[in-house]
Design a protein around this motif. Sequence first.
Motif, PDB file in Angstrom:
ATOM      1  N   SER A 190       0.837  -1.193   0.000  1.00 47.73           N
ATOM      2  CA  SER A 190       0.000   0.000   0.000  1.00 47.73           C
ATOM      3  C   SER A 190       0.872   1.244   0.000  1.00 47.73           C
ATOM      4  CB  SER A 190      -0.939  -0.010   1.209  1.00 47.73           C
ATOM      5  OG  SER A 190      -1.868  -1.077   1.102  1.00 47.73           O
ATOM      6  N   THR A 191       0.272   2.367  -0.401  1.00 53.47           N
ATOM      7  CA  THR A 191       1.006   3.612  -0.578  1.00 53.47           C
ATOM      8  C   THR A 191       0.394   4.690   0.303  1.00 53.47           C
ATOM      9  OG1 THR A 191       1.641   3.075  -2.851  1.00 53.47           O
ATOM     10  CG2 THR A 191       1.645   5.407  -2.237  1.00 53.47           C
ATOM     11  N   PHE A 192       1.266   5.397   1.044  1.00 52.19           N
ATOM     12  CA  PHE A 192       0.826   6.450   1.948  1.00 52.19           C
ATOM     13  C   PHE A 192       1.627   7.710   1.629  1.00 52.19           C
ATOM     14  CE2 PHE A 192       0.518   2.318   3.996  1.00 52.19           C
ATOM     15  CZ  PHE A 192      -0.829   2.276   4.333  1.00 52.19           C
ATOM     16  N   VAL A 193       0.916   8.786   1.243  1.00 52.24           N
ATOM     17  CA  VAL A 193       1.585   9.971   0.727  1.00 52.24           C
ATOM     18  C   VAL A 193       1.253  11.194   1.586  1.00 52.24           C
ATOM     19  CG1 VAL A 193       1.868  11.490  -1.266  1.00 52.24           C
ATOM     20  CG2 VAL A 193       1.480   9.044  -1.619  1.00 52.24           C
ATOM     21  N   ASP A 194       2.273  11.809   2.174  1.00 55.13           N
ATOM     22  CA  ASP A 194       2.198  13.138   2.795  1.00 55.13           C
ATOM     23  C   ASP A 194       1.039  13.308   3.778  1.00 55.13           C
ATOM     24  OD1 ASP A 194       4.459  14.342   1.823  1.00 55.13           O
ATOM     25  OD2 ASP A 194       3.501  15.088   0.013  1.00 55.13           O
ATOM     26  N   LYS A 195       1.138  12.650   4.901  1.00 53.56           N
ATOM     27  CA  LYS A 195       0.203  12.957   5.987  1.00 53.56           C
ATOM     28  C   LYS A 195       0.636  14.284   6.607  1.00 53.56           C
ATOM     29  CE  LYS A 195      -2.234  10.827   9.864  1.00 53.56           C
ATOM     30  NZ  LYS A 195      -2.265  11.940  10.824  1.00 53.56           N
ATOM     31  N   LEU A 196      -0.288  15.244   6.721  1.00 54.69           N
ATOM     32  CA  LEU A 196       0.064  16.605   7.111  1.00 54.69           C
ATOM     33  C   LEU A 196      -0.347  16.960   8.532  1.00 54.69           C
ATOM     34  CD1 LEU A 196      -1.025  18.446   3.826  1.00 54.69           C
ATOM     35  CD2 LEU A 196       1.261  17.633   4.439  1.00 54.69           C
ATOM     36  N   ASN A 197      -1.299  16.233   9.109  1.00 57.66           N
ATOM     37  CA  ASN A 197      -1.795  16.617  10.421  1.00 57.66           C
ATOM     38  C   ASN A 197      -1.229  15.713  11.507  1.00 57.66           C
ATOM     39  OD1 ASN A 197      -3.583  14.556   9.191  1.00 57.66           O
ATOM     40  ND2 ASN A 197      -4.618  14.638  11.151  1.00 57.66           N
ATOM     41  N   ASN A 205       5.788  17.230  18.436  1.00 59.02           N
ATOM     42  CA  ASN A 205       5.718  15.785  18.628  1.00 59.02           C
ATOM     43  C   ASN A 205       4.443  15.245  17.972  1.00 59.02           C
ATOM     44  OD1 ASN A 205       6.253  13.236  19.554  1.00 59.02           O
ATOM     45  ND2 ASN A 205       5.727  13.648  21.674  1.00 59.02           N
ATOM     46  N   GLY A 206       4.383  13.928  17.765  1.00 61.19           N
ATOM     47  CA  GLY A 206       3.166  13.305  17.253  1.00 61.19           C
ATOM     48  C   GLY A 206       3.124  13.145  15.750  1.00 61.19           C
ATOM     49  N   ALA A 207       4.285  13.092  15.106  1.00 58.26           N
ATOM     50  CA  ALA A 207       4.302  12.964  13.645  1.00 58.26           C
ATOM     51  C   ALA A 207       5.148  11.779  13.213  1.00 58.26           C
ATOM     52  CB  ALA A 207       4.810  14.255  13.010  1.00 58.26           C
ATOM     53  N   GLU A 208       5.072  10.680  13.960  1.00 60.97           N
ATOM     54  CA  GLU A 208       5.756   9.459  13.561  1.00 60.97           C
ATOM     55  C   GLU A 208       5.121   8.881  12.300  1.00 60.97           C
ATOM     56  OE1 GLU A 208       4.027   9.875  16.390  1.00 60.97           O
ATOM     57  OE2 GLU A 208       5.079   9.108  18.153  1.00 60.97           O
TER      58      GLU A 208
END
Length: 767
Positions: free
Chosen positions: A156-163, A198-201
């Motif tokens: 699967s592909t995951f692109v640019d989570k911003l929040n 913090n919180g952007a793993e």
Amino acid sequence: MMRKFLLISLMFYAMNSFAGIVVDNPEQLRKAVQKAKPGDTIVLKNGTWKDAALNLDGKGTAQKPIVIMAESPGGMLLTGSSYLQLAGEYLTVKNLHFNQGFTPKRAVISFRADSKNLANHCRVTGVVIENYSQPERFKTDTWVIFYGKYNRIDHSTFVDKLNSGPVIIVELDDERSQQNYHRIDSNYFNGRPRFGSNGAETIRVGVSRYSLSPSRTTISHNFFERCNGEVEIISIKSGENTVSFNTFFESEGGMVLRHGSNNTVESNFFNGNNKPFTGGVRIINPGHKVFNNVFYQLKGKQFRAPLSIMNGVPNSLINRYYQVKDVRVEKNTFVDCTPFLFGAGKDAERTLSPQEVAFKNNLVLSKDSCIYENLNDDNGIKITDNGLIEGANTRSKTVGNAATGFHKIKPKYLRIKGHELPYDAKYGADLKQLSFIEAKNTGAVWFQPAVKTTARKAKSFQLSSAQSENFNQLIQQALSGDTIVLMDTGYYKMKEPIQINKTLVIMAAKNLPKRPTLVNASFNSLPSFLTIENGGRLTVKNIAFKGTLESFGGVDAGIKSSESPMNQSYYLNVAGCEFYDFNESSQSGIACAKGTLADTLIVSNSIFHHLSGTGINLSSEKDDKGIYNAEFVNITNCLFTNLLGSAINVYRGGNDESTLGPFVSIDYCSFNEVENREQGAVVKLIGVQQAKITNSSFLNSGQGGRSIQFQEYRTDHILVDYCNFYNSGKIESFYNNAAGPHIYHDEPGSVKMASASNDQQALGAKF
């Protein structure tokens, strides 16, 4: 990403697309899954499913799972507030595409329907999630959350989570989800911009509360490309997990064994490609094994070092730092990396040094001034029988002599995936058995990222002061990359803020005798003249911003980031501008709103004068959780004069260690009669982690307290040098080590100052 077998795959799906039950809405799908028997296939009809709540609860078998698949790969688009929840056993969901929306739930994909109904032995494969972030950056969600046991997400592909919130979480919040044997494999993670908090793993396995429980999750054969959200790319907070055969490419941060014990990190490729802040593995807690990995051109330091082994806390609470014990770091290869750090985080709290740590049979090629730094030097880390490539440096920063435990060797070199890597049968990773995963072999095989095209060539639009009422209309008409030119020196009368949500240049026409001036021509107060909205990238050249005009309303800031929700960082470049007559203490020349982040703020050749508030105010985050408002702040050749408040205020509160910034550079600036109130500060850099103030002049400023105020932590890098403080306040810092050797207190124009200027040019702004 092209695949050789893409056409074959699409033909296969086309031939089989109607082999099962066809549904075209969520309710039909829910009922079909409930009634499905083991081995059934349910086909989701192509098209756009908006606000689709996919709640699937069914029971297949290991030999005959129930398959739920798009009619054609990616042909079924989930938008709006769509989400997927799985419960039951042996369900396989394939080839969905989430885009143009965000989830109203805690997760886009959840391996449970609710707290009572979990998924076991279920699989999600060939899924793409992109453009699916919350509009507000601190609204937390997660794209995939694992519950239950023996579940898998792959290809699967995951692109640019911003929040805020990790891309993937493995939960262990009750016994049904512990010792779970989940698999996260063959996925492509592309991009996670710096989050400024913090919180952007990218992946988190467990939390501190349940970290003493085994998870036994496997993370393997994934490709992580430029995952830069925070210091932890993968955060392991549980026990007995395996992270293997992954590639980390140009990703700032590292693979962190944060909580839990007995984890294995094996056969990964950490490729920094000489990019700053790229890291490898950080170790906390006992019983871990780190072996057969390749660390290549990693340039991170401290917590982002290629290998970082931390000090622990005596009688540690479960959410702090347990002592590192009984850890093996063996047969790894390090090529052209920054030094390792043993005893990382050592301070008044973290005093327990690592013990019974074996560092052996590793292979090192280092061009740095030393191989490693050991902050404890108590033999808790046994460095024995490692290979050091002949000609490389052999010094240890700790002892100042040749580092023990290394033998010079002449290895062979193998070319693997375009990299010339040293190889030795005894020392370092077994390159002949190690297969570096490539991006093209991960992610959804059918997915082709959209190619952005320019609608037309950039244009330039002209605007006179007599046409001020057309300013907003012209901005809306302009496309990204266009330029708005203010043609005369009159007042440009504003009755509402100009909202910038694209890449624009607003500038004065060349060769004007003075700057065009923006003023408020309404009787209401304006939040700003120019408001940067989500996605805005603004350059402003040679414009004046006047905060007060006769009996009209005031203006809170000349330029400000939006109060509306934003999930993207913005860019602002201010050159040759003037900010004056902002006559309230709450007003500023340039300001930011809470919840917004500038990736870059550049201010050059500009004047801030006669302000009752702050010149540049980046201090709206007051929650003291390590959050800040700007990553890179560069202020060059600017004059601040006659300011009641501070000239520059950058704030990062709290002691969170997950981020890099802010980075602040102030060079060739002059401060004259600025912030002379009791206990004031001309330049306030609270919690700034990287700061440099050079070649600047403070004249009759900060007389009631400080010219410069720092509140730094032990590992922050701050420097004030080649600066003059005449009749001005002090430099204040917590550790009292900010001032360099070239600090003067002389009247401008004096002989001594002229002599000093020969070394470092004239101090202060040059107009």
